[in-house]
Design an enzyme around this catalytic site. Structure first.
Site, PDB file in Angstrom:
ATOM      1  N   HIS A   1       0.889  -1.320  -0.051  1.00  0.00           N
ATOM      2  CA  HIS A   1       0.109  -0.136  -0.064  1.00  0.00           C
ATOM      3  C   HIS A   1       0.821   1.191   0.031  1.00  0.00           C
ATOM      4  O   HIS A   1       2.148   1.209   0.594  1.00  0.00           O
ATOM      5  CB  HIS A   1      -0.865   0.019   1.220  1.00  0.00           C
ATOM      6  CG  HIS A   1      -2.104  -1.058   1.003  1.00  0.00           C
ATOM      7  ND1 HIS A   1      -3.206  -0.597   0.535  1.00  0.00           N
ATOM      8  CD2 HIS A   1      -2.167  -2.348   0.939  1.00  0.00           C
ATOM      9  CE1 HIS A   1      -4.182  -1.758   0.630  1.00  0.00           C
ATOM     10  NE2 HIS A   1      -3.443  -2.854   0.780  1.00  0.00           N
ATOM     11  N   CYS A  13      -7.928  -0.594   3.514  1.00  0.00           N
ATOM     12  CA  CYS A  13      -8.590  -1.693   4.076  1.00  0.00           C
ATOM     13  C   CYS A  13      -9.480  -1.113   5.136  1.00  0.00           C
ATOM     14  O   CYS A  13      -9.030  -0.225   6.220  1.00  0.00           O
ATOM     15  CB  CYS A  13      -7.458  -2.610   4.749  1.00  0.00           C
ATOM     16  SG  CYS A  13      -8.393  -3.983   5.738  1.00  0.00           S
ATOM     17  N   ASN A  17      -3.721   0.490  -2.801  1.00  0.00           N
ATOM     18  CA  ASN A  17      -2.379  -0.254  -3.053  1.00  0.00           C
ATOM     19  C   ASN A  17      -1.556   0.717  -3.933  1.00  0.00           C
ATOM     20  O   ASN A  17      -1.989   1.659  -4.652  1.00  0.00           O
ATOM     21  CB  ASN A  17      -2.785  -1.519  -4.021  1.00  0.00           C
ATOM     22  CG  ASN A  17      -3.504  -2.494  -2.996  1.00  0.00           C
ATOM     23  OD1 ASN A  17      -4.869  -2.179  -2.944  1.00  0.00           O
ATOM     24  ND2 ASN A  17      -2.952  -3.507  -2.462  1.00  0.00           N
TER      25      ASN A  17
END
Ligand code: HMG
Ligand code: MG
Length: 302
Positions: free
Chosen positions: A209, A240, A249
Site C-alpha cells: 500500500h 482496508c 495499493n
C-alpha cells in the site's frame, strides 16, 4: 543487479481497491472493470471476497460479479475466503484461486477477521484442504508484515512465524503485504527474507500500500531480491476497512511504467490500463491516484 526479465502483476483493484468504498459500486461497473483489466493484458485479477456482508458490504455482490465476468482461460481469477462458510459460497463460482488472509500481528487479526492468528489457521486449514482437493489454487495473504495500525512495528520473526503456519496448512504461495503502507525498502526486504525461510522467491508476491509514498521504492527493493510477482490496484484504488487511514495499493499504472522503464516485460498495455483506471475512477467519482495515469491523461488532454 540482475532484475527478472518479466514480472506478473495481480490487479487487486476490484477487491482491495473497491472493498472500502462507502457507497455501493454497481456490480455492472465491477464486471466492466474486470473486463477492461483483462483486455489491457492482466493475467491475474483478484475479483471479490466471500466475507460477511455485515463487515464488508461492498463485497456482498460476490456471486453476481463472479458470474457476470466474461472469463478468459488465460486469466487467473482469485477471491478472498476467510472460513468454510466463505469457501462454500466461493466454490459455486469456481474461482481459479482462493486467498486465505492472515496477519503477522495479533491485534490486526482480531480486528480484521475476529480471531487470533492460531484460530485463523484452524479456520483456514479445512478451506485449503477443500480447495486443493477441488483443483483450486491457494494463496495466503500476510497482512501487517512491516507495521500494524494497532501494534506498531512488526518484527521479521513474526512474519517468519506466519509464513511457517501458512506453509504448514498447505498454502501454495504467499503475499508479503504492507497493509498500511508504512514500510521502507530495507524493512520490506527483511519481511521478504523472513518469508524466504518457508517459500521460494517464485512463490512470494509483494503487496504494498502506498500510504507514505514508499510503494514504488519498496517494489524496486523486492525486485532486487528477485521477487517477480506483484499486487497493485488500477488507479491506486483502495484501503482496508480495518486499517484506519491506510490508502490504496500502489497503482498498477505506476508499477507497469516502472517495469517497462527497467526493460522488464509485463504483458500489459499501459494505455489500455490507464483507460481502465479512468473508467473506474469516474464510476466512483474519484480522481485516479496513479501519478503515471494522471500524467498520461494530462498529456492526452494537452
Ligand atoms: P465472525 O463474526 O467471527 O464469524 O466473522 P462467525 O462465524 O461468528 O459468524 C458471524 C456471522 O457472520 C454469521 O451471520 C455468519 O453466518 C456470518 P449471522 O448468523 O450473524 O447472520 N458469516 C459469513 N457471512 C458471509 N460470508 C462468510 C461468513 N462467515 C461468517 N464467509 C469473518 C468472521 C471473517 C466472517 C468476519 O470477520 C469478516 O467478514 N471480516 C471481513 C474481513 C475482510 O474482508 N477484510 C478485508 C480484506 S483483508 C485485506 O484487505 C488485506 C489484504 O489486502 C492484504 C493487506 O493489504 O494486508 C488481503
Ligand atoms: Mg491490501
Amino acid at each position: 543487479m540482475d532484475y527478472p526479465n518479466q514480472v506478473r502483476i495481480i490487479d487487486v483493484g476490484p477487491r482491495d481497491g473497491l472493498q472500502n468504498e462507502k457507497s455501493p459500486v454497481a456490480s455492472g461497473d465491477k464486471i466492466a472493470l474486470v473486463g477492461k483489466l483483462q483486455a489491457a493484458g492482466l493475467r491475474e485479477i483478484e475479483v471479490t471476497s466471500y466475507v460477511s456482508p455485515k463487515w464488508v458490504p461492498q463485497m456482498a455482490d460476490n456471486h453476481a460479479v463472479m458470474q457476470g465476468i466474461a472469463r478468459d482461460a488465460a486469466v487467473r481469477y482469485s477471491v478472498l475466503v476467510p472460513n468454510l462458510k466463505g469457501w462454500e459460497a466461493a466454490v459455486q463460482d469456481r474461482p481459479d484461486e482462493i486467498v486465505v488472509f492472515g496477519a503477522a500481528s495479533e491485534a490486526f487479526s482480531q480486528k480484521n477477521i475476529n480471531c487470533s492468528i492460531a484460530e485463523s489457521m484452524e479456520r483456514f486449514a479445512p478451506v485449503v484442504e477443500a480447495a486443493l482437493a477441488a483443483g483450486i489454487a491457494v494463496r495466503g495473504a500476510m497482512s501487517c508484515t512491516v507495521g500494524c495500525p494497532y501494534e506498531g512495528e512488526i518484527a521479521p520473526a513474526r512474519v517468519e512465524y506466519l509464513a511457517g503456519l501458512m506453509r504448514g496448512i498447505g498454502v501454495q504461495r504467499v503475499d508479503v503485504a504492507d497493509t498500511i503502507g508504512v514500510g521502507t525498502p530495507l524493512k520490506v526486504q527483511r519481511a521478504i527474507e523472513a518469508t524466504l525461510k518457508h517459500y521460494d522467491i517464485a512463490h512470494i508476491s509483494g503487496h504494498f500500500h502506498d500510504t507514505y509514498g514508499q510503494a514504488i521504492g519498496n517494489t524496486v527493493a523486492a525486485l532486487q531480491m528477485g521477487v517477480w510477482n506483484f499486487q497493485s490496484s488500477v488507479a491506486g484504488l483502495g484501503g482496508c476497512p480495518y486499517a484506519k487511514g491506510a490508502t490504496g495499493n500502489v497503482a498498477t499504472e505506476d508499477v507497469v511504467y516502472l517495469m517497462h522503464g527497467l526493460g522488464i516485460e509485463t504483458g500489459i498495455d499501459l494505455n489500455q490500463l490507464v483507460d481502465a483506471g479512468a473508467f473506474i475512477s469516474n464510476a466512483i467519482g474519484k480522481k485516479p491516484q496513479s501519478r503515471v495515469a494522471v500524467a498520461i491523461l494530462n498529456k492526452r488532454a494537452g
